[in-house]
Write a protein that holds these residues in place. Structure first.
Motif, PDB file in Angstrom:
ATOM      1  N   ASP A 105       0.825  -1.199   0.000  1.00 53.22           N
ATOM      2  CA  ASP A 105       0.000   0.000   0.000  1.00 53.22           C
ATOM      3  C   ASP A 105       0.868   1.263   0.000  1.00 53.22           C
ATOM      4  O   ASP A 105       0.589   2.227  -0.714  1.00 53.22           O
ATOM      5  CB  ASP A 105      -0.931  -0.002   1.213  1.00 53.22           C
ATOM      6  CG  ASP A 105      -1.927   1.134   1.172  1.00 53.22           C
ATOM      7  OD1 ASP A 105      -2.548   1.334   0.105  1.00 53.22           O
ATOM      8  OD2 ASP A 105      -2.072   1.825   2.206  1.00 53.22           O
ATOM      9  N   GLU A 106       1.948   1.229   0.774  1.00 58.56           N
ATOM     10  CA  GLU A 106       2.852   2.381   0.841  1.00 58.56           C
ATOM     11  C   GLU A 106       3.530   2.623  -0.511  1.00 58.56           C
ATOM     12  O   GLU A 106       3.617   3.762  -0.982  1.00 58.56           O
ATOM     13  CB  GLU A 106       3.905   2.139   1.919  1.00 58.56           C
ATOM     14  CG  GLU A 106       4.868   3.284   2.110  1.00 58.56           C
ATOM     15  CD  GLU A 106       5.890   2.971   3.193  1.00 58.56           C
ATOM     16  OE1 GLU A 106       7.073   3.272   2.952  1.00 58.56           O
ATOM     17  OE2 GLU A 106       5.504   2.444   4.243  1.00 58.56           O
ATOM     18  N   ARG A 107       3.994   1.549  -1.158  1.00 62.71           N
ATOM     19  CA  ARG A 107       4.638   1.682  -2.466  1.00 62.71           C
ATOM     20  C   ARG A 107       3.654   2.217  -3.505  1.00 62.71           C
ATOM     21  O   ARG A 107       3.977   3.122  -4.284  1.00 62.71           O
ATOM     22  CB  ARG A 107       5.198   0.332  -2.913  1.00 62.71           C
ATOM     23  CG  ARG A 107       5.814   0.349  -4.304  1.00 62.71           C
ATOM     24  CD  ARG A 107       6.492  -0.968  -4.621  1.00 62.71           C
ATOM     25  NE  ARG A 107       6.854  -1.103  -6.009  1.00 62.71           N
ATOM     26  CZ  ARG A 107       7.869  -0.483  -6.606  1.00 62.71           C
ATOM     27  NH1 ARG A 107       8.630   0.324  -5.909  1.00 62.71           N
ATOM     28  NH2 ARG A 107       8.118  -0.674  -7.882  1.00 62.71           N
ATOM     29  N   PHE A 108       2.430   1.669  -3.498  1.00 61.95           N
ATOM     30  CA  PHE A 108       1.423   2.131  -4.441  1.00 61.95           C
ATOM     31  C   PHE A 108       1.117   3.620  -4.231  1.00 61.95           C
ATOM     32  O   PHE A 108       1.077   4.398  -5.181  1.00 61.95           O
ATOM     33  CB  PHE A 108       0.138   1.309  -4.301  1.00 61.95           C
ATOM     34  CG  PHE A 108      -1.034   1.927  -5.001  1.00 61.95           C
ATOM     35  CD1 PHE A 108      -1.092   1.967  -6.387  1.00 61.95           C
ATOM     36  CD2 PHE A 108      -2.066   2.500  -4.281  1.00 61.95           C
ATOM     37  CE1 PHE A 108      -2.163   2.553  -7.037  1.00 61.95           C
ATOM     38  CE2 PHE A 108      -3.140   3.087  -4.929  1.00 61.95           C
ATOM     39  CZ  PHE A 108      -3.190   3.109  -6.307  1.00 61.95           C
ATOM     40  N   THR A 109       0.942   4.023  -2.981  1.00 65.93           N
ATOM     41  CA  THR A 109       0.623   5.421  -2.674  1.00 65.93           C
ATOM     42  C   THR A 109       1.751   6.353  -3.095  1.00 65.93           C
ATOM     43  O   THR A 109       1.517   7.407  -3.695  1.00 65.93           O
ATOM     44  CB  THR A 109       0.347   5.582  -1.170  1.00 65.93           C
ATOM     45  OG1 THR A 109      -0.710   4.688  -0.804  1.00 65.93           O
ATOM     46  CG2 THR A 109      -0.050   7.002  -0.826  1.00 65.93           C
ATOM     47  N   ARG A 110       2.992   5.957  -2.838  1.00 68.39           N
ATOM     48  CA  ARG A 110       4.154   6.778  -3.207  1.00 68.39           C
ATOM     49  C   ARG A 110       4.259   6.932  -4.722  1.00 68.39           C
ATOM     50  O   ARG A 110       4.461   8.037  -5.236  1.00 68.39           O
ATOM     51  CB  ARG A 110       5.430   6.141  -2.634  1.00 68.39           C
ATOM     52  CG  ARG A 110       6.685   6.943  -2.840  1.00 68.39           C
ATOM     53  CD  ARG A 110       7.874   6.349  -2.097  1.00 68.39           C
ATOM     54  NE  ARG A 110       7.881   4.920  -1.921  1.00 68.39           N
ATOM     55  CZ  ARG A 110       8.336   4.045  -2.817  1.00 68.39           C
ATOM     56  NH1 ARG A 110       8.855   4.464  -3.949  1.00 68.39           N
ATOM     57  NH2 ARG A 110       8.303   2.748  -2.577  1.00 68.39           N
ATOM     58  N   LEU A 111       4.090   5.827  -5.462  1.00 72.64           N
ATOM     59  CA  LEU A 111       4.165   5.884  -6.920  1.00 72.64           C
ATOM     60  C   LEU A 111       2.983   6.652  -7.522  1.00 72.64           C
ATOM     61  O   LEU A 111       3.140   7.390  -8.496  1.00 72.64           O
ATOM     62  CB  LEU A 111       4.246   4.479  -7.515  1.00 72.64           C
ATOM     63  CG  LEU A 111       5.571   3.759  -7.287  1.00 72.64           C
ATOM     64  CD1 LEU A 111       5.460   2.299  -7.667  1.00 72.64           C
ATOM     65  CD2 LEU A 111       6.684   4.438  -8.059  1.00 72.64           C
ATOM     66  N   GLN A 112       1.803   6.500  -6.911  1.00 72.18           N
ATOM     67  CA  GLN A 112       0.644   7.239  -7.387  1.00 72.18           C
ATOM     68  C   GLN A 112       0.853   8.744  -7.205  1.00 72.18           C
ATOM     69  O   GLN A 112       0.555   9.532  -8.102  1.00 72.18           O
ATOM     70  CB  GLN A 112      -0.606   6.790  -6.635  1.00 72.18           C
ATOM     71  CG  GLN A 112      -1.877   7.438  -7.129  1.00 72.18           C
ATOM     72  CD  GLN A 112      -3.088   6.983  -6.364  1.00 72.18           C
ATOM     73  OE1 GLN A 112      -3.036   6.861  -5.135  1.00 72.18           O
ATOM     74  NE2 GLN A 112      -4.167   6.730  -7.067  1.00 72.18           N
ATOM     75  N   ASP A 113       1.375   9.141  -6.063  1.00 71.47           N
ATOM     76  CA  ASP A 113       1.655  10.555  -5.817  1.00 71.47           C
ATOM     77  C   ASP A 113       2.682  11.097  -6.805  1.00 71.47           C
ATOM     78  O   ASP A 113       2.535  12.201  -7.334  1.00 71.47           O
ATOM     79  CB  ASP A 113       2.141  10.768  -4.383  1.00 71.47           C
ATOM     80  CG  ASP A 113       1.054  10.544  -3.349  1.00 71.47           C
ATOM     81  OD1 ASP A 113      -0.134  10.521  -3.720  1.00 71.47           O
ATOM     82  OD2 ASP A 113       1.404  10.380  -2.158  1.00 71.47           O
ATOM     83  N   ALA A 114       3.731  10.324  -7.072  1.00 74.98           N
ATOM     84  CA  ALA A 114       4.768  10.764  -8.017  1.00 74.98           C
ATOM     85  C   ALA A 114       4.199  10.879  -9.427  1.00 74.98           C
ATOM     86  O   ALA A 114       4.487  11.848 -10.144  1.00 74.98           O
ATOM     87  CB  ALA A 114       5.943   9.788  -7.997  1.00 74.98           C
ATOM     88  N   TYR A 115       3.383   9.931  -9.824  1.00 74.09           N
ATOM     89  CA  TYR A 115       2.794   9.964 -11.165  1.00 74.09           C
ATOM     90  C   TYR A 115       1.840  11.148 -11.311  1.00 74.09           C
ATOM     91  O   TYR A 115       1.874  11.870 -12.307  1.00 74.09           O
ATOM     92  CB  TYR A 115       2.066   8.655 -11.460  1.00 74.09           C
ATOM     93  CG  TYR A 115       1.448   8.635 -12.832  1.00 74.09           C
ATOM     94  CD1 TYR A 115       2.242   8.497 -13.968  1.00 74.09           C
ATOM     95  CD2 TYR A 115       0.079   8.780 -13.006  1.00 74.09           C
ATOM     96  CE1 TYR A 115       1.683   8.498 -15.231  1.00 74.09           C
ATOM     97  CE2 TYR A 115      -0.484   8.776 -14.265  1.00 74.09           C
ATOM     98  CZ  TYR A 115       0.325   8.632 -15.374  1.00 74.09           C
ATOM     99  OH  TYR A 115      -0.224   8.638 -16.625  1.00 74.09           O
TER     100      TYR A 115
END
Length: 123
Positions: A105-115
């Protein structure tokens, strides 16, 4: 002094592109300029100039596009991994994440924010 083969090819190519934009591809002037552009480009090729000399590739645009594509790919893979975990896990939901699903969940949230940040900069 005559233009170099590369400069001549670029000049005629630009004229043909402008004619295509303003008159359309079916217009006789556009067709004539496209034929002249092809002829001049062929002469430049025969003189030893290669396609990348006539059409230089914009390096930064290609590099940025590859980076953006890589970010999107990682973002989508993180999304798929998180959804697969949530489908298999009995305790994970959209609001609650188990201990094993927290890194996903943390990885997904971080990548979503960056994208999303990259997308907002492009607008």
């Amino acid at each position: 002094m005559p233009l170099s083969p590369i400069r001549a090819a670029r000049a005629v190519q630009i004229l043909a592109a402008r004619a295509a934009l303003t008159c359309g591809l079916a217009h006789p002037a556009t067709r004539t300029l496209l034929a002249v552009a092809a002829s001049v480009a062929a002469r430049a090729w025969e003189a030893g100039h290669r396609v990348h000399d006539v059409h230089p590739a914009p390096q930064l645009v290609q590099k940025d596009a590859l980076v953006a594509d890589d970010l999107y790919t990682r973002y989508m893979k993180a999304f798929q991994a998180l959804n697969a975990h949530r489908a298999a896990c009995g305790t994970c939901t959209d609001a609650v994440t188990c201990e094993a699903g927290a890194p996903l969940d943390e990885r997904f949230t971080r990548l979503q924010d960056a994208y999303r940040a990259r997308q907002s900069k492009q607008r």
